[in-house]
Design a protein around this motif. Structure first.
Motif, PDB file in Angstrom:
ATOM      1  N   GLY A   1       3.497   0.037   0.169  1.00 18.44           N
ATOM      2  CA  GLY A   1       3.654   1.446   0.285  1.00 18.44           C
ATOM      3  C   GLY A   1       2.080   1.668   1.148  1.00 18.44           C
ATOM      4  N   ARG A   2       1.942   2.968   1.098  1.00 21.44           N
ATOM      5  CA  ARG A   2       0.684   3.601   2.120  1.00 21.44           C
ATOM      6  C   ARG A   2      -0.385   3.837   1.185  1.00 21.44           C
ATOM      7  NH1 ARG A   2       2.690   7.915   3.965  1.00 21.44           N
ATOM      8  NH2 ARG A   2       1.620   9.470   2.828  1.00 21.44           N
ATOM      9  N   LEU A   3      -0.059   4.159  -0.255  1.00 21.08           N
ATOM     10  CA  LEU A   3      -1.288   4.406  -1.195  1.00 21.08           C
ATOM     11  C   LEU A   3      -2.029   3.013  -1.414  1.00 21.08           C
ATOM     12  CD1 LEU A   3       0.099   6.961  -3.217  1.00 21.08           C
ATOM     13  CD2 LEU A   3      -1.103   7.335  -1.486  1.00 21.08           C
ATOM     14  N   ALA A   4      -3.194   3.195  -1.897  1.00 18.91           N
ATOM     15  CA  ALA A   4      -3.967   2.193  -2.382  1.00 18.91           C
ATOM     16  C   ALA A   4      -3.682   1.499  -3.691  1.00 18.91           C
ATOM     17  CB  ALA A   4      -5.582   2.446  -2.266  1.00 18.91           C
ATOM     18  N   ASP A   5      -2.901   2.314  -4.340  1.00 12.76           N
ATOM     19  CA  ASP A   5      -2.371   1.603  -5.677  1.00 12.76           C
ATOM     20  C   ASP A   5      -1.307   0.890  -5.747  1.00 12.76           C
ATOM     21  OD1 ASP A   5      -0.514   3.514  -5.158  1.00 12.76           O
ATOM     22  OD2 ASP A   5      -0.438   4.497  -6.937  1.00 12.76           O
ATOM     23  N   ASN A   6      -0.872   0.378  -4.490  1.00 13.82           N
ATOM     24  CA  ASN A   6       0.195  -0.515  -4.077  1.00 13.82           C
ATOM     25  C   ASN A   6      -0.365  -1.857  -4.287  1.00 13.82           C
ATOM     26  OD1 ASN A   6       2.965   0.889  -3.517  1.00 13.82           O
ATOM     27  ND2 ASN A   6       1.352   1.980  -2.316  1.00 13.82           N
ATOM     28  N   ASN A   7       0.546  -3.001  -4.612  1.00  9.97           N
ATOM     29  CA  ASN A   7      -0.073  -4.390  -4.306  1.00  9.97           C
ATOM     30  C   ASN A   7      -0.167  -4.773  -2.865  1.00  9.97           C
ATOM     31  OD1 ASN A   7       2.361  -4.307  -6.840  1.00  9.97           O
ATOM     32  ND2 ASN A   7       0.278  -5.433  -7.361  1.00  9.97           N
ATOM     33  N   LEU A   8       0.852  -4.226  -2.012  1.00  9.91           N
ATOM     34  CA  LEU A   8       0.389  -4.361  -0.681  1.00  9.91           C
ATOM     35  C   LEU A   8       0.258  -3.191   0.197  1.00  9.91           C
ATOM     36  CD1 LEU A   8       0.225  -6.453   1.797  1.00  9.91           C
ATOM     37  CD2 LEU A   8       2.547  -6.177   2.070  1.00  9.91           C
ATOM     38  N   PRO A   9      -0.971  -2.520   0.067  1.00 10.06           N
ATOM     39  CA  PRO A   9      -1.166  -1.155   0.760  1.00 10.06           C
ATOM     40  C   PRO A   9      -0.974  -1.352   2.351  1.00 10.06           C
ATOM     41  CG  PRO A   9      -3.215  -2.092  -0.212  1.00 10.06           C
ATOM     42  CD  PRO A   9      -2.113  -2.911  -0.497  1.00 10.06           C
TER      43      PRO A   9
ATOM     44  N   LYS B   1     -11.433   5.636  -2.544  1.00 13.62           N
ATOM     45  CA  LYS B   1     -10.837   5.718  -0.902  1.00 13.62           C
ATOM     46  C   LYS B   1      -9.397   6.447  -1.056  1.00 13.62           C
ATOM     47  CE  LYS B   1     -12.536   1.096  -0.199  1.00 13.62           C
ATOM     48  NZ  LYS B   1     -12.455  -0.613   0.129  1.00 13.62           N
ATOM     49  N   SER B   2      -8.953   6.335  -1.850  1.00  9.87           N
ATOM     50  CA  SER B   2      -7.532   7.060  -1.914  1.00  9.87           C
ATOM     51  C   SER B   2      -7.537   8.560  -2.388  1.00  9.87           C
ATOM     52  CB  SER B   2      -6.296   6.438  -2.864  1.00  9.87           C
ATOM     53  OG  SER B   2      -5.330   7.377  -3.078  1.00  9.87           O
TER      54      SER B   2
END
Length: 376
Positions: free
Chosen positions: A30-38, A182-183
């Motif tokens: 996803g777009r957020l930084a808390d995803n494994n693949l931002p 950052k997010s």
């Protein structure tokens, strides 16, 4: 012990690496930084898709993203896991992910920890040790207390017997610390958002309770991204951050439509209304009663059908796309300028099919010719 891992290659703008590995845990994209693949791009939803392992194979699931998730150029149905195999190509926005291989990795098990101190290793001399050591002499290693987190089960307050318990909202974790500031988006995921309401009995005045608020996927919940376009003097206004969300919820879907406008001209993904409209540009009938797959096949070959319009080849191909069978076209010398079309529909000789075939032949034949339709 062995652990299954899947290795993917990824291509797209502004990527820190060209490969990543997915273990047996849920892998969020996803777009957020808390995803494994931002993936920081406007066509990527905050939480776009998940890659999971069910014990036998890996699967990808679209999380109701705005621009969709594609596997081998086919758009996935939201909330329906799609199994993956080696070589499958996943497309999310401008990014392309390819499953390179699935491998087995060996992991070491943690060494067992001692739970009690043996008497032989006691620091007390044998002469001074009591005959029966008290319970305090045995040191049992206790596991550390669980750390408090945002996923702790919300407490339930005790209320009067005539009322149902009221569920408290869970505490919101400091997401800025986890992402190094950052997010700027809300830490709660769209798909995990839960509306907490008072569980007291409904009123008996005949009014139904209000439906819970359903957020729009891809729209922030606390700070509008329109703040980035304002001078820095407005950055401290909490009211303005929330007020601009009203404008963003109205304008963002229009922006998404403009950004992906080319998809409306793609016969593989566009809507049925657009299929019929595009067919009218070439004066070729795209009838709404035929299956949608055949409508898309006709629109996909509009260029060739229009270029060869009035020929035997174009008429034969158009009838084949509509009815799924190869017609037989027989040209007659007497009377001149006439031909016969034999359409092998079998038992499917309905008036609609005959009328539709006559419309197609009339629209595509040369203007000076006549025809006879035989449905066999």
């Amino acid at each position: 012990m062995t652990e299954t891992r899947a290795v993917f290659s990824v291509m797209g703008p502004d990527l820190p690496a060209d490969e990543f590995t997915v273990s047996e845990q849920v892998f969020a994209i996803g777009r957020l930084a808390d995803n494994n693949l931002p993936l920081n791009h406007q066509k990527i939803s905050r939480h776009h898709a998940d890659i999971t392992f069910n014990g036998n194979f890996y699967a990808i699931e679209d999380l109701e993203s705005s621009n969709g998730t594609y596997v081998n150029d086919e758009r996935l149905e939201a909330r329906k896991p799609h199994p993956l195999k080696t070589g499958d190509v996943i497309r999310v926005g401008p990014f392309t992910l390819t499953l390179l291989r699935i491998e087995q990795a060996v992991t070491e098990s943690p060494a067992p920890q001692a739970t009690a101190t043996p008497a032989a290793e006691s620091s007390v001399p044998p002469a001074e040790q009591p005959a029966e050591p008290p319970a305090a002499a045995v040191h049992i290693s206790q596991p550390p207390p669980p750390a408090e987190s945002a996923t702790t089960t919300p407490p339930v307050r005790t209320v009067a017997p005539d009322q149902a318990p009221i569920k408290e909202p869970p505490p919101v974790k400091d997401h800025a610390k986890e992402t190094n500031g950052k997010s700027k988006s809300h830490p709660i995921r769209d798909t995990e958002l839960e509306v907490y309401r008072d569980a007291r009995p409904a009123a008996t005045n005949g009014h139904r309770p209000l439906a819970p608020y359903q957020p729009i996927a891809g729209i922030p919940l606390d700070v509008s991204r329109y703040m980035e376009y304002l001078p820095g003097v407005y950055s401290d206004s909490d009211f303005l951050k929330r007020y601009l969300l009203i404008m963003e919820s109205i304008l963002a879907p229009l922006e998404w439509g403009v950004d992906s406008f080319e998809q409306f001209y793609n016969p593989l993904v566009t809507t049925p209304d657009w299929l019929q409209w595009i067919g009218s540009w070439f004066d070729i009938l795209v009838h709404p009663t035929v299956p949608i797959e055949r409508q898309r096949a006709v629109v996909k070959e509009l260029n060739e059908l229009y270029r060869r319009r009035g020929t035997r080849r174009a008429l034969s191909r158009l009838l084949e796309l509509y009815f799924g069978v190869q017609p037989e076209i027989i040209e007659h010398e007497t009377p001149p300028c006439t031909f016969t079309v034999r359409l092998p529909l079998g038992t499917d000789d309905s008036p609609l099919n005959r009328s539709l075939a006559e419309q197609l032949i009339t629209a595509c034949k040369p203007a000076h010719t006549g025809f006879t339709l035989e449905v066999t």
